[in-house]
Design a protein around this motif. Structure first.
Motif, PDB file in Angstrom:
ATOM      1  N   ASN A 237      -3.852   3.217   7.464  1.00 36.75           N
ATOM      2  CA  ASN A 237      -2.843   1.917   8.442  1.00 36.75           C
ATOM      3  C   ASN A 237      -3.384   0.732   7.278  1.00 36.75           C
ATOM      4  N   GLU A 238      -2.654  -0.685   7.998  1.00 36.04           N
ATOM      5  CA  GLU A 238      -3.282  -2.153   7.660  1.00 36.04           C
ATOM      6  C   GLU A 238      -4.861  -2.050   8.600  1.00 36.04           C
ATOM      7  N   GLN A 239      -4.785  -1.736   9.690  1.00 33.54           N
ATOM      8  CA  GLN A 239      -5.904  -1.851  10.314  1.00 33.54           C
ATOM      9  C   GLN A 239      -7.198  -0.523   9.231  1.00 33.54           C
ATOM     10  N   ASN A 240      -6.866   0.501   9.880  1.00 27.14           N
ATOM     11  CA  ASN A 240      -7.397   1.602   9.223  1.00 27.14           C
ATOM     12  C   ASN A 240      -8.525   1.248   7.894  1.00 27.14           C
ATOM     13  N   ASP A 268      -8.067   0.737  -5.655  1.00 25.14           N
ATOM     14  CA  ASP A 268      -6.810  -0.294  -5.247  1.00 25.14           C
ATOM     15  C   ASP A 268      -5.956  -0.048  -4.156  1.00 25.14           C
ATOM     16  N   GLU A 269      -4.919   0.962  -3.842  1.00 28.32           N
ATOM     17  CA  GLU A 269      -4.258   1.678  -2.535  1.00 28.32           C
ATOM     18  C   GLU A 269      -4.629   1.261  -1.560  1.00 28.32           C
ATOM     19  N   MET A 270      -6.116   0.790  -1.309  1.00 27.69           N
ATOM     20  CA  MET A 270      -6.786   0.570   0.128  1.00 27.69           C
ATOM     21  C   MET A 270      -6.259  -1.102  -0.023  1.00 27.69           C
ATOM     22  N   TYR A 271      -6.955  -1.452  -0.566  1.00 23.68           N
ATOM     23  CA  TYR A 271      -6.420  -2.881  -0.795  1.00 23.68           C
ATOM     24  C   TYR A 271      -4.959  -2.967  -0.365  1.00 23.68           C
ATOM     25  N   MET A 272      -4.480  -2.857  -1.361  1.00 28.95           N
ATOM     26  CA  MET A 272      -2.749  -2.550  -0.607  1.00 28.95           C
ATOM     27  C   MET A 272      -2.914  -3.010   0.996  1.00 28.95           C
ATOM     28  N   LEU A 273      -2.935  -1.962   0.887  1.00 25.38           N
ATOM     29  CA  LEU A 273      -2.632  -1.600   2.480  1.00 25.38           C
ATOM     30  C   LEU A 273      -3.082  -2.238   3.678  1.00 25.38           C
ATOM     31  N   ALA A 274      -4.110  -2.504   3.226  1.00 24.94           N
ATOM     32  CA  ALA A 274      -4.734  -3.926   3.465  1.00 24.94           C
ATOM     33  C   ALA A 274      -4.412  -5.132   3.716  1.00 24.94           C
TER      34      ALA A 274
END
Length: 441
Positions: A237-240, A268-274
């Motif tokens: 999730n965003e926090q993770n 990239d997906e990690m930055y999108m989620l964050a």
């Protein structure tokens, strides 16, 4: 019969000049039997080698080859000399196990073949290697490989891959490093399993193997609706994602100081989620893991900004729509905003497609299905045409198919609108949005 039947001889190749024909058999290279494509590539990359060919009349002929760097033997074979080796694991996060039934059969194939890792960049776990495989990798200098590490903790890796051999990873990687075999590594990040202390341990263990461990990517686990009876996992999730990126960027600074490279990269997906800005284009250091979704968006944006000054000063009035994954929609709006600043008569509709097929936690563009596009866009204003990423499609029987096996034509007929696939390239995307071709610049 011995050898491999030649199905095609490439025009202008060494084999073509020697009169080798389809139907002939390749018996040996440098007096050695050819086991597969790895042997073929290894021997035919040498400056000097011999080729033993059996003609259709049974006569065996040995050709002594001396080739320059720009020359090639030019033989093709049925199935490319490869019988695919399948996965022996039951990974707790396996995406194939999360697929619904009745999709096309190729989607359920789990390959774990070290040869495809070298040839195509496929990620492998190394759990199905025999000693003979290991010796061939070393003797043939098969490098770089792409390795799914996930964790370097033996017990945790056995648990995550559900394979007792999974815990033997680090001694094998150390053996590869001692013998000059390079590799890229990836971690599929599963919150509560291989994050936190375990993520730090994996990073530090692999950094010790640099420069043979060339890079490490951290990608978020993908979870679908179809996880019945499978290990209970939590999505990133965003926090993770923010915690993970903070760790990665802190380690990058340390690696730059110690090794002169950032070494570890978040997808990239990690930055999108964050909900965070992407790193700079330069920070990806040559995009060594771009096929793993690392730096793809930064490269895409750079390609588009570089073509902007070369675009014509005006275009005809144009309205166009774009279907994309939910996570990338804000990025697409940003890029299209850059185009609209230059062209006042351009209208662009961005449609984030919610993934009802796999589940709304799956937000990437490449996993959008034809039915989800059709249902969600039917009756919507789409302008002159609908643009989609070519990553949504696969070639089958001379037609473009979505993951749910609907064809491009099926979806186009459903929404009664023209659909144009675009390449994963910022310059090509800009031209497609404007309705121009490469000859326009």
């Amino acid at each position: 019969m011995l050898g491999h039947i030649i199905t095609e001889v490439l025009e202008g190749s060494i084999a073509d000049e020697l009169g080798i024909k389809p139907g002939d058999r390749l018996l040996a290279l440098d007096d050695q039997p050819v086991l597969d494509l790895i042997d073929y590539k290894y021997f035919t990359s040498l400056n000097k080698y011999s080729v033993t060919i059996q003609k259709e009349n049974g006569e065996a002929i040995i050709f002594d080859i001396e080739q320059d760097e720009d020359e090639f033997l030019g033989l093709c074979f049925k199935d490319d000399l490869l019988k695919i080796k399948h996965c022996h694991n039951k990974c707790v996060f396996c995406f194939v196990d999360q697929l619904p039934p009745n999709l096309r059969s190729t989607l359920y194939v789990k390959d774990d073949d070290w040869r495809l890792s070298f040839i195509m960049g496929n990620y492998i776990t190394l759990t199905n290697l025999t000693e003979k495989d290991i010796q061939r990798i070393i003797s043939r200098k098969v490098s770089p490989l792409y390795i799914s590490v996930h964790t370097t903790d033996p017990e945790l890796r056995r648990k995550m891959l559900n394979n007792p051999k999974a815990g033997e990873l680090m001694p094998l990687l150390e053996r590869f490093a001692r013998n000059g075999i390079d590799f890229h590594a990836q971690i599929v990040l599963c919150p509560g399993l291989n994050d936190g202390f375990q993520l730090r341990k994996t990073f530090e263990d692999l950094l010790v193997l640099y420069p043979h461990c060339l890079s490490l990517a951290v990608v978020p686990v993908g979870l679908t609706y179809h996880r019945r009876g499978l290990y209970k996992l939590h999505r990133v999730n965003e926090q993770n994602a923010n915690h993970i990126i903070d760790d990665v960027e802190r380690w990058q600074e340390k690696c730059l100081e110690l090794k002169g490279t950032r070494f570890i990269f978040a997808a990239d997906e990690m930055y999108m989620l964050a909900n965070r800005e992407l790193p700079s284009y330069e920070s990806y250091e040559g995009f060594c893991q771009i096929e793993n979704g690392v730096g793809m968006l930064a490269k895409f944006e750079r390609e588009m900004t570089e073509i902007l000054p070369m675009l014509p000063p005006w275009i005809l009035d144009r309205k166009v729509s774009i279907a994309c994954g939910v996570s990338v929609a804000p990025f697409m709006k940003k890029l299209c905003g850059m185009l609209k600043e230059k062209y006042y008569n351009l209208d662009v509709y961005i449609y984030p497609i919610h993934n009802h097929f796999f589940g709304e936690s799956v937000t990437v563009t490449g996993l959008i299905t034809g039915r989800d596009i059709a249902v969600q866009l039917d009756g919507q204003p789409l302008g002159d045409e609908l643009l989609i990423s070519r990553s949504m499609l696969r070639e089958k029987d001379d037609e473009q198919h979505f993951l749910d096996d609907l064809t491009l034509k099926d979806v186009s007929n459903w929404i009664n609108h023209k659909i144009t696939p675009t390449d994963n390239d910022g310059a090509a995307f800009a031209l497609a949005v404007l309705g121009l071709d490469a000859d326009s610049i």
